[in-house]
Design an enzyme around this catalytic site. Structure first.
Site, PDB file in Angstrom:
ATOM      1  N   GLU A 104       0.886  -1.178   0.000  1.00 28.26           N
ATOM      2  CA  GLU A 104       0.000   0.000   0.000  1.00 28.26           C
ATOM      3  C   GLU A 104       0.915   1.215   0.000  1.00 28.26           C
ATOM      4  O   GLU A 104       1.707   1.382   0.917  1.00 28.26           O
ATOM      5  CB  GLU A 104      -0.873   0.030   1.260  1.00 28.26           C
ATOM      6  CG  GLU A 104      -1.522  -1.289   1.624  1.00 28.26           C
ATOM      7  CD  GLU A 104      -2.805  -1.533   0.883  1.00 28.26           C
ATOM      8  OE1 GLU A 104      -3.282  -0.593   0.217  1.00 28.26           O
ATOM      9  OE2 GLU A 104      -3.324  -2.656   0.944  1.00 28.26           O
ATOM     10  N   CYS A 148      -1.939   9.185   4.071  1.00 26.77           N
ATOM     11  CA  CYS A 148      -1.852   8.797   2.661  1.00 26.77           C
ATOM     12  C   CYS A 148      -3.100   9.271   1.917  1.00 26.77           C
ATOM     13  O   CYS A 148      -3.060   9.535   0.731  1.00 26.77           O
ATOM     14  CB  CYS A 148      -1.697   7.298   2.541  1.00 26.77           C
ATOM     15  SG  CYS A 148      -2.952   6.417   3.451  1.00 26.77           S
TER      16      CYS A 148
HETATM   17  P1  NAD Z   1       8.508   4.775   4.156  1.00 25.76           P
HETATM   18  O1  NAD Z   1       8.299   4.131   2.838  1.00 25.76           O
HETATM   19  O2  NAD Z   1       9.633   5.714   4.313  1.00 25.76           O
HETATM   20  O3  NAD Z   1       8.703   3.661   5.266  1.00 25.76           O
HETATM   21  C1  NAD Z   1       7.754   2.625   5.457  1.00 25.76           C
HETATM   22  C2  NAD Z   1       8.428   1.464   6.168  1.00 25.76           C
HETATM   23  O4  NAD Z   1       9.403   0.885   5.300  1.00 25.76           O
HETATM   24  C3  NAD Z   1       9.183   1.872   7.418  1.00 25.76           C
HETATM   25  O5  NAD Z   1       9.029   0.882   8.403  1.00 25.76           O
HETATM   26  C4  NAD Z   1      10.607   1.928   6.924  1.00 25.76           C
HETATM   27  O6  NAD Z   1      11.559   1.758   7.954  1.00 25.76           O
HETATM   28  C5  NAD Z   1      10.624   0.764   5.974  1.00 25.76           C
HETATM   29  N1  NAD Z   1      11.727   0.758   5.003  1.00 25.76           N
HETATM   30  C6  NAD Z   1      12.367   1.821   4.451  1.00 25.76           C
HETATM   31  N2  NAD Z   1      13.327   1.403   3.592  1.00 25.76           N
HETATM   32  C7  NAD Z   1      13.266   0.047   3.588  1.00 25.76           C
HETATM   33  C8  NAD Z   1      14.008  -0.974   2.914  1.00 25.76           C
HETATM   34  N3  NAD Z   1      14.973  -0.680   2.048  1.00 25.76           N
HETATM   35  N4  NAD Z   1      13.688  -2.259   3.146  1.00 25.76           N
HETATM   36  C9  NAD Z   1      12.690  -2.576   4.019  1.00 25.76           C
HETATM   37  N5  NAD Z   1      11.983  -1.671   4.692  1.00 25.76           N
HETATM   38  C10 NAD Z   1      12.258  -0.362   4.492  1.00 25.76           C
HETATM   39  O7  NAD Z   1       7.102   5.473   4.534  1.00 25.76           O
HETATM   40  P2  NAD Z   1       6.762   6.331   5.835  1.00 25.76           P
HETATM   41  O8  NAD Z   1       7.457   7.634   5.743  1.00 25.76           O
HETATM   42  O9  NAD Z   1       6.924   5.509   7.059  1.00 25.76           O
HETATM   43  O10 NAD Z   1       5.189   6.540   5.638  1.00 25.76           O
HETATM   44  C11 NAD Z   1       4.627   7.503   4.807  1.00 25.76           C
HETATM   45  C12 NAD Z   1       4.261   6.899   3.470  1.00 25.76           C
HETATM   46  O11 NAD Z   1       3.343   5.834   3.652  1.00 25.76           O
HETATM   47  C13 NAD Z   1       3.550   7.867   2.557  1.00 25.76           C
HETATM   48  O12 NAD Z   1       4.045   7.691   1.258  1.00 25.76           O
HETATM   49  C14 NAD Z   1       2.091   7.436   2.632  1.00 25.76           C
HETATM   50  O13 NAD Z   1       1.315   7.787   1.520  1.00 25.76           O
HETATM   51  C15 NAD Z   1       2.243   5.971   2.763  1.00 25.76           C
HETATM   52  N6  NAD Z   1       1.046   5.371   3.347  1.00 25.76           N
HETATM   53  C16 NAD Z   1       0.201   4.663   2.541  1.00 25.76           C
HETATM   54  C17 NAD Z   1      -0.967   4.097   3.057  1.00 25.76           C
HETATM   55  C18 NAD Z   1      -1.913   3.324   2.214  1.00 25.76           C
HETATM   56  O14 NAD Z   1      -2.790   2.649   2.765  1.00 25.76           O
HETATM   57  N7  NAD Z   1      -1.824   3.363   0.898  1.00 25.76           N
HETATM   58  C19 NAD Z   1      -1.250   4.282   4.412  1.00 25.76           C
HETATM   59  C20 NAD Z   1      -0.357   5.007   5.206  1.00 25.76           C
HETATM   60  C21 NAD Z   1       0.789   5.535   4.665  1.00 25.76           C
END
Ligand code: NAD
Length: 516
Positions: A287, A321
């Site tokens: 997501e 999001c």
């Molecule tokens: P992010 O992508 O920076 O991080 C998400 C998770 O991924 C974190 O736990 C992070 O530590 C981990 N991560 C980062 N790099 C990684 C890697 N190389 N390998 C494995 N894991 C890794 O996102 P964020 O800043 O935590 O959240 C905000 C984002 O989430 C926004 O883009 C938002 O739109 C999205 N979001 C989407 C939904 C949805 O339902 N579509 C809901 C909430 C948030």
């Protein structure tokens, strides 16, 4: 199955005095326990590591909430080993028992709803009501997925051919890696984990770093709910150290991710490469982000539209999001709408989220603040700043609420997810053009329309191509079961959370044919 029908957790009502007094009390209470060391949780046991990262209050960095132990590759190996072992029995544990664990977890979360909310107020600067409803959504996921599993647990007879009996049923896939974002640090994390667990898939859970204390709430709840050892493992860690390692590990059967597009695409890429010893194709549910628009038609009720746009764009500082980051206004109403919007936003109170009189608080972390401030610079170059609220606290991760006009579809401010309190205003001369602009990004998560024209609302139903469309209301706050949530295009792969197709993704279907 003996359970009452699913019902959403109630919204909080601050006209009730107990609701108002419960928050400061809960915040004071968790402050007493804050600041300590948080271990990993692997195979039912606390695991300490030498590497720790502090997690702090974004309104006041001097307030440390915890030192969080960090998993390295050795700890990930141990967690996956434990999960794999647990899988051998958890897969055959009756669905009813697995569902009961979720029901107990929901009950525990309900008992502690204020304290669980208070952690979010302090760790990521969420407002009282926003935090309370985040926990409420988590409770809803537990209650809903428990019931969904019981529904799916019944084998289905397929066809009616004589002399033959065909049965379709589901089995769990295996070990799930669950990777969650910080913005709904309880709801999204427990939603993904509980879906995996109730379908029979043990979990290795990596919370987002800046919300790992809230992530630990899952340990507190699942431990007490009585999950067998190894079914739920809590492994915060540095993505640079253990991110790829976890994704690429041959023992992982599925990856359940919510976060940014960039990370989601990287995970899909890494997960597609088969590793030595890997026995199955990995399923990725990802997501991802949004660039959500609300269209204001020329006959819209502006009293309603202004209020709902403000809420959609700026509640929790725009860090949802689903948040509205583009408002597309029909030409005849453009000036009137903008004047009222800018005027109303001039009065919004900004300050610590701990104080309920503030509508907006700090961003969740200094890194989020930097990204947003960089985008405000881009907004200043690309468009005309209509409002930039610089009357914000100097200390802490605050960013000015910003509204920028004269934004064109090709601008970065119109295309890239900012994830903060920055709203782009765009002009359209016809409703068709407004829909073209709205659909003209890579994302397809949420959208909104304010209009009194039945034809335009009908056209929007058909042609505003997003996962969740809202007509004449704000476009955030989807409720479990009532508004199954999630998008497509670059907003993600996988089926909607809190909806009837979600759990199927954690299962492999089987058919047995018997010649009778
Ligand atoms: P992010 O992508 O920076 O991080 C998400 C998770 O991924 C974190 O736990 C992070 O530590 C981990 N991560 C980062 N790099 C990684 C890697 N190389 N390998 C494995 N894991 C890794 O996102 P964020 O800043 O935590 O959240 C905000 C984002 O989430 C926004 O883009 C938002 O739109 C999205 N979001 C989407 C939904 C949805 O339902 N579509 C809901 C909430 C948030």
């Amino acid at each position: 199955d003996g359970h009452p029908p699913f019902k959403n957790d109630a919204m909080i009502d601050f006209t009730i005095p107990e609701c108002r007094t419960a928050f400061p009390a809960a915040i004071a209470k968790i402050r007493e326990t804050a600041g300590g060391r948080i271990p990993l949780f692997i195979n039912g046991k606390d695991v300490q590591t030498d590497d720790v990262i502090p997690t702090t209050n974004p309104a006041d960095y001097s307030e440390k909430l915890a030192d969080v132990c960090q998993a390295g590759t050795a700890e990930i190996d141990a967690a996956l080993e434990a999960a794999d072992t647990a899988f051998q029995t958890w897969r055959d544990t009756p669905a009813k028992e697995r569902a009961e664990c979720l029901m107990r977890a929901a009950e525990l979360a309900r008992e502690r709803q204020y304290e669980l909310s208070a952690w979010q107020v302090l760790e990521i600067g969420k407002q009282w009501d926003q935090a309370y409803h985040d926990v409420g959504e988590g409770i809803d996921f537990l209650e809903y997925y428990a019931r969904e599993m019981l529904r799916l647990d019944k084998p289905r007879r397929m066809g009616r051919a004589p002399g033959e009996h065909n049965q379709l049923f589901y089995q769990p896939k295996g070990v799930a890696a669950v990777i969650s974002p910080w913005n709904f640090p309880f709801a999204i994390a427990i939603g993904m984990c509980s879906a995996a667990i109730v379908t029979g898939n043990p979990v290795v859970f990596k919370p987002a770093s800046i919300a790992s204390r809230v992530g630990y709430n899952l340990v507190e709840i699942f431990r007490e709910a009585g999950l067998p050892d190894g079914v739920f493992n809590y492994c915060p860690g540095r993505s640079s150290v253990m991110g790829d390692y976890l994704i690429e590990h041959p023992k992982v059967s599925m990856i359940c991710f919510t976060g940014s597009m960039e990370v989601g695409l990287r995970i899909q890429n890494k997960a597609s490469v088969v590793q030595p010893g890997q026995m199955q194709c990995k399923r990725v549910i990802a997501e991802m982000g949004g660039k959500n628009a609300i269209i204001i038609d020329d006959d819209a009720d502006l009293d309603e539209a202004v209020l709902h746009v403000i809420y959609s764009a700026f509640a929790f500082q725009g860090q949802k999001c689903s948040a509205c980051s583009r408002v597309i206004v029909l030409d005849p109403i453009y000036d009137r709408f903008i004047e009222r919007l800018v005027h109303a936003c001039g009065d919004i109170k900004i300050g610590r989220s701990e104080n309920p009189e503030n509508y907006m608080g700090p961003l969740a972390d200094v890194s989020c603040q930097k990204t947003v401030l960089d985008y405000i610079k881009i907004a200043e170059e690309e468009g005309t700043i209509l409002l930039k609220r610089e009357d914000i606290p100097a200390e802490g991760a605050y960013a000015p609420l910003t509204i920028v006009g004269d934004i064109k579809p090709e601008h970065r401010i119109a295309q890239e997810e900012i994830f903060g309190p920055v709203l782009a205003v765009m002009r359209a001369s016809t409703f068709d053009e407004a829909l073209d602009i709205a659909n003209g990004t890579r994302f397809a998560l949420t959208g909104g329309v304010f209009s009194r024209s039945p034809e335009h609302l009908e056209q929007a139903r058909r042609e505003f191509r997003v996962g969740n469309l809202y007509l004449n209301r704000n476009n955030t706050g989807a409720l479990v079961e009532r508004q199954p949530f999630g998008g497509f295009k670059m907003s993600g792969v996988g089926s909607k959370t809190g909806g009837p197709d979600y759990l199927i993704q954690f299962l492999d279907p089987r058919v047995v044919t018997e010649n009778t």
